[in-house]
Structure formats: structure tokens, C-alpha cells
Write a protein that holds these residues in place. Structure first.
Motif, PDB file in Angstrom:
ATOM      1  N   MET A 126     -49.119 -64.108  40.198  1.00 44.49           N
ATOM      2  CA  MET A 126     -50.462 -64.644  39.911  1.00 44.49           C
ATOM      3  C   MET A 126     -51.229 -64.827  41.217  1.00 44.49           C
ATOM      4  SD  MET A 126     -51.530 -68.108  37.855  1.00 44.49           S
ATOM      5  CE  MET A 126     -50.763 -69.210  39.039  1.00 44.49           C
ATOM      6  N   ALA A 127     -52.382 -64.191  41.328  1.00 43.37           N
ATOM      7  CA  ALA A 127     -53.177 -64.280  42.547  1.00 43.37           C
ATOM      8  C   ALA A 127     -53.857 -65.647  42.661  1.00 43.37           C
ATOM      9  CB  ALA A 127     -54.226 -63.177  42.553  1.00 43.37           C
ATOM     10  N   ARG A 128     -53.898 -66.164  43.876  1.00 43.07           N
ATOM     11  CA  ARG A 128     -54.674 -67.383  44.161  1.00 43.07           C
ATOM     12  C   ARG A 128     -55.735 -66.983  45.192  1.00 43.07           C
ATOM     13  NH1 ARG A 128     -54.134 -71.591  48.011  1.00 43.07           N
ATOM     14  NH2 ARG A 128     -52.132 -70.743  48.687  1.00 43.07           N
ATOM     15  N   ILE A 129     -56.976 -66.902  44.741  1.00 47.14           N
ATOM     16  CA  ILE A 129     -58.070 -66.378  45.563  1.00 47.14           C
ATOM     17  C   ILE A 129     -59.013 -67.507  45.937  1.00 47.14           C
ATOM     18  CG2 ILE A 129     -60.029 -64.773  45.611  1.00 47.14           C
ATOM     19  CD1 ILE A 129     -58.423 -63.049  43.576  1.00 47.14           C
ATOM     20  N   THR A 130     -59.276 -67.658  47.219  1.00 52.05           N
ATOM     21  CA  THR A 130     -60.211 -68.664  47.724  1.00 52.05           C
ATOM     22  C   THR A 130     -61.558 -68.003  47.973  1.00 52.05           C
ATOM     23  OG1 THR A 130     -58.425 -69.923  48.763  1.00 52.05           O
ATOM     24  CG2 THR A 130     -60.670 -70.342  49.553  1.00 52.05           C
ATOM     25  N   ILE A 131     -62.568 -68.461  47.259  1.00 52.36           N
ATOM     26  CA  ILE A 131     -63.928 -67.926  47.413  1.00 52.36           C
ATOM     27  C   ILE A 131     -64.687 -68.795  48.405  1.00 52.36           C
ATOM     28  CG2 ILE A 131     -66.109 -67.449  46.247  1.00 52.36           C
ATOM     29  CD1 ILE A 131     -64.528 -66.966  43.690  1.00 52.36           C
TER      30      ILE A 131
ATOM     31  N   ALA B 260     -55.400 -65.152  37.205  1.00 52.24           N
ATOM     32  CA  ALA B 260     -55.749 -65.472  38.591  1.00 52.24           C
ATOM     33  C   ALA B 260     -56.251 -66.910  38.720  1.00 52.24           C
ATOM     34  CB  ALA B 260     -56.817 -64.505  39.100  1.00 52.24           C
ATOM     35  N   THR B 261     -55.913 -67.536  39.845  1.00 53.62           N
ATOM     36  CA  THR B 261     -56.403 -68.869  40.182  1.00 53.62           C
ATOM     37  C   THR B 261     -57.513 -68.724  41.219  1.00 53.62           C
ATOM     38  OG1 THR B 261     -54.258 -69.887  39.770  1.00 53.62           O
ATOM     39  CG2 THR B 261     -55.796 -71.111  41.154  1.00 53.62           C
ATOM     40  N   VAL B 262     -58.640 -69.385  40.973  1.00 51.67           N
ATOM     41  CA  VAL B 262     -59.792 -69.300  41.876  1.00 51.67           C
ATOM     42  C   VAL B 262     -60.104 -70.689  42.423  1.00 51.67           C
ATOM     43  CG1 VAL B 262     -62.254 -68.780  42.035  1.00 51.67           C
ATOM     44  CG2 VAL B 262     -60.754 -67.294  40.701  1.00 51.67           C
ATOM     45  N   GLU B 263     -60.204 -70.784  43.744  1.00 47.29           N
ATOM     46  CA  GLU B 263     -60.612 -72.008  44.412  1.00 47.29           C
ATOM     47  C   GLU B 263     -61.889 -71.723  45.196  1.00 47.29           C
ATOM     48  OE1 GLU B 263     -57.205 -72.725  46.821  1.00 47.29           O
ATOM     49  OE2 GLU B 263     -55.971 -73.441  45.158  1.00 47.29           O
ATOM     50  N   VAL B 264     -62.743 -72.724  45.347  1.00 44.82           N
ATOM     51  CA  VAL B 264     -64.045 -72.525  46.005  1.00 44.82           C
ATOM     52  C   VAL B 264     -64.164 -73.426  47.223  1.00 44.82           C
ATOM     53  CG1 VAL B 264     -66.554 -72.631  45.747  1.00 44.82           C
ATOM     54  CG2 VAL B 264     -65.127 -71.881  43.817  1.00 44.82           C
ATOM     55  N   VAL B 265     -64.563 -72.822  48.334  1.00 45.39           N
ATOM     56  CA  VAL B 265     -64.955 -73.551  49.537  1.00 45.39           C
ATOM     57  C   VAL B 265     -66.441 -73.274  49.724  1.00 45.39           C
ATOM     58  CG1 VAL B 265     -64.696 -73.755  52.034  1.00 45.39           C
ATOM     59  CG2 VAL B 265     -62.674 -73.380  50.591  1.00 45.39           C
ATOM     60  N   SER B 266     -67.278 -74.295  49.562  1.00 43.62           N
ATOM     61  CA  SER B 266     -68.732 -74.115  49.558  1.00 43.62           C
ATOM     62  C   SER B 266     -69.336 -74.564  50.879  1.00 43.62           C
ATOM     63  CB  SER B 266     -69.359 -74.903  48.403  1.00 43.62           C
ATOM     64  OG  SER B 266     -70.769 -74.791  48.451  1.00 43.62           O
ATOM     65  N   ILE B 267     -69.777 -73.618  51.681  1.00 45.56           N
ATOM     66  CA  ILE B 267     -70.438 -73.962  52.940  1.00 45.56           C
ATOM     67  C   ILE B 267     -71.751 -74.704  52.694  1.00 45.56           C
ATOM     68  CG2 ILE B 267     -71.576 -72.958  54.967  1.00 45.56           C
ATOM     69  CD1 ILE B 267     -69.312 -70.909  55.067  1.00 45.56           C
TER      70      ILE B 267
ATOM     71  N   ALA C   8     -55.463 -65.258  49.597  1.00 46.50           N
ATOM     72  CA  ALA C   8     -56.494 -64.224  49.596  1.00 46.50           C
ATOM     73  C   ALA C   8     -57.857 -64.887  49.692  1.00 46.50           C
ATOM     74  CB  ALA C   8     -56.410 -63.370  48.333  1.00 46.50           C
ATOM     75  N   VAL C   9     -58.814 -64.192  50.301  1.00 50.48           N
ATOM     76  CA  VAL C   9     -60.144 -64.747  50.581  1.00 50.48           C
ATOM     77  C   VAL C   9     -61.218 -63.779  50.111  1.00 50.48           C
ATOM     78  CG1 VAL C   9     -61.744 -65.464  52.407  1.00 50.48           C
ATOM     79  CG2 VAL C   9     -59.311 -65.974  52.626  1.00 50.48           C
TER      80      VAL C   9
ATOM     81  N   PRO D  50     -55.269 -61.253  53.121  1.00 49.53           N
ATOM     82  CA  PRO D  50     -56.110 -60.396  52.283  1.00 49.53           C
ATOM     83  C   PRO D  50     -57.534 -60.951  52.196  1.00 49.53           C
ATOM     84  CG  PRO D  50     -53.982 -60.695  51.263  1.00 49.53           C
ATOM     85  CD  PRO D  50     -54.018 -61.630  52.437  1.00 49.53           C
ATOM     86  N   MET D  51     -58.523 -60.127  52.474  1.00 46.06           N
ATOM     87  CA  MET D  51     -59.904 -60.607  52.595  1.00 46.06           C
ATOM     88  C   MET D  51     -60.879 -59.547  52.103  1.00 46.06           C
ATOM     89  SD  MET D  51     -61.702 -62.225  56.032  1.00 46.06           S
ATOM     90  CE  MET D  51     -61.059 -60.916  57.099  1.00 46.06           C
TER      91      MET D  51
END
Length: 237
Positions: free
Chosen positions: A1-6, A38-45, A59-60, A92-93
Motif C-alpha cells: 500500500m503506497a503512502r504518498i505525501t502531497i 493508497a494512503t495520502v497525507e498533505v503538507v500545506s505550505i 513518496a512525494v 520517489p518524487m
């Protein structure tokens, strides 16, 4: 399962957000259409979130933004440092639009406002044969940009191109970095919004042609799926 940080670098205007969602929302839909687990996490600038350590990420994905990568905003240099660290670590980006340009600039490429003006509506890109990521001879994807990667970094191979955007997709030599100028996360409705937002900024005929082009078939799911598989495959142990 992918864990992707947006990494969210820009925001959808408030009046459109309720209907279309944020950029991370659009990417989450794109990702889960290919990989429902897939798991999605968010980092909001824009919301003041601190950039994480790339070494702790699977992954990014770096989103689009209204800003230019050359604008000198106080968060751009730290994000470039983040990119260089992630690249060296082979985290991975993927970068899309602003993210495509930011990664190119961080790794030694040249980005500027194109003399060709606004690229909006449906654009068709030629696909480099046997690139290992995107299949087929061409993809049609919604675009919304003035800035372009004019000179890619030395480590980048151009895998998507058009007359309007010669370096629309880049695959990097570290094997873990992929960037694209167009927006596979946009549905037709939001691509129409982008045309509306260019009224008075782009020539009338450019906006009218862009609107009409959105009635033609698009390959957003194809490119979105390729991006998701790239991130998930590269993130796998």
C-alpha cells in the motif's frame, strides 16, 4: 500500500473549492482511481506546515501553484533544499506544473515565463518511446501555465513534448523522480475554470480555443495512473 505525501504549494480559489476541492483533493482522487488502498497525507505550505524530512517519506508529490519558481518567496528556497535531499536519497518524487518547474530549477534547470504565452485547455504531448513510465505515442492532458522549463537539468530525460511545451515531462537519472507540466489531476470542469480565470489575461482567441478543446477526449486517467504506479512502485521495499 503506497503512502504518498502531497506537498501543497498553491490553493484553489475559495469560490471554486467547495465544488472542485483543493489541489490535494484532486490528486487524492487521481491516486485512488488507480490505487484505492493508497494512503495520502498533505503538507500545506500555504497553511504554514513545516516541510518533513524526505528520509521519513515513502513518496512525494509536489502540486501546482500560481507562484513562479523564480519569485523569491521565502518558502521556495527551503522547498528546493527539500527536493535536492529527496533526490539524493532517491525518495520517489513527482512534480506537476509548479512542482515540475521547481524540481527542474532545484536540480540545475532553467525556468521562465514563455514567450509563447498562456498554455490552457487540452494539449497533446508526444511520448518518448520505451520510456518505462508512460505508454503510447501521445497523451492529451489539460494545461494551465505561462512558465516553462526552458532548459532541463543534465540529469533529466524529456519523455513528454509538444511544439508549445518542448519539455513537458521529465524523467530523472536517479530513477525515482518524474515531473510533468500538464495537469492529469484536473477534470474537465476545473479545466474550464482555468480558462475562465485567464479571461482578460490571455488573448480572447486563446481562451476560446482552449474552451472548445476541452470537448475532445483526454488521457488524464492514463497519465494519472502512470504517476501513481511510478510512486507506488518506487516506494515499494
Amino acid at each position: 500500500m503506497a503512502r504518498i505525501t502531497i506537498i501543497e504549494t498553491g490553493e484553489v480559489p475559495q469560490k471554486y473549492r467547495e465544488r472542485h476541492g483543493s489541489f490535494p483533493d484532486m490528486f487524492a482522487r487521481m491516486i485512488r482511481a488507480e490505487d484505492p488502498a493508497a494512503t495520502v497525507e498533505v503538507v500545506s505550505i500555504p497553511n504554514g506546515h513545516a516541510l518533513p524530512d524526505p528520509g521519513n517519506l515513502e513518496a512525494v508529490l509536489i502540486t501546482g501553484a500560481a507562484a513562479g519558481v523564480y519569485d523569491g518567496l521565502d518558502w521556495i528556497a527551503p522547498l528546493e533544499d527539500f527536493v535536492r535531499t529527496a533526490y539524493a536519497n532517491k525518495t520517489p518524487m513527482v512534480g506537476v506544473c509548479f512542482g515540475h518547474q521547481l524540481i527542474a530549477q532545484a536540480l540545475g534547470g532553467t525556468v521562465r515565463k514563455s514567450e509563447k504565452g498562456w498554455g490552457i485547455g487540452r494539449h497533446v504531448y508526444q511520448v518518448l518511446p520505451e520510456n518505462g513510465v508512460v505508454d503510447g505515442e501521445a497523451v492529451a492532458i489539460a494545461a494551465s501555465h505561462q512558465d516553462q522549463v526552458i532548459e532541463p537539468p543534465n540529469d533529466a530525460l524529456t519523455i513528454l513534448s509538444s511544439d508549445f511545451t518542448p519539455h513537458a515531462g521529465l524523467l530523472y537519472a536517479n530513477g525515482a523522480t518524474l515531473t510533468v507540466q500538464p495537469h492529469p489531476e484536473f477534470d474537465v470542469g476545473f479545466a474550464q475554470v482555468c480558462c475562465d480565470l485567464r479571461e482578460g489575461k490571455a488573448p480572447e482567441e486563446v481562451v476560446a480555443t482552449a474552451r472548445a478543446s476541452l470537448a475532445e477526449p483526454m488521457d488524464s486517467a492514463k497519465l494519472g495512473g502512470a504517476i501513481t504506479r511510478f510512486l507506488a512502485r518506487r516506494a515499494a521495499p
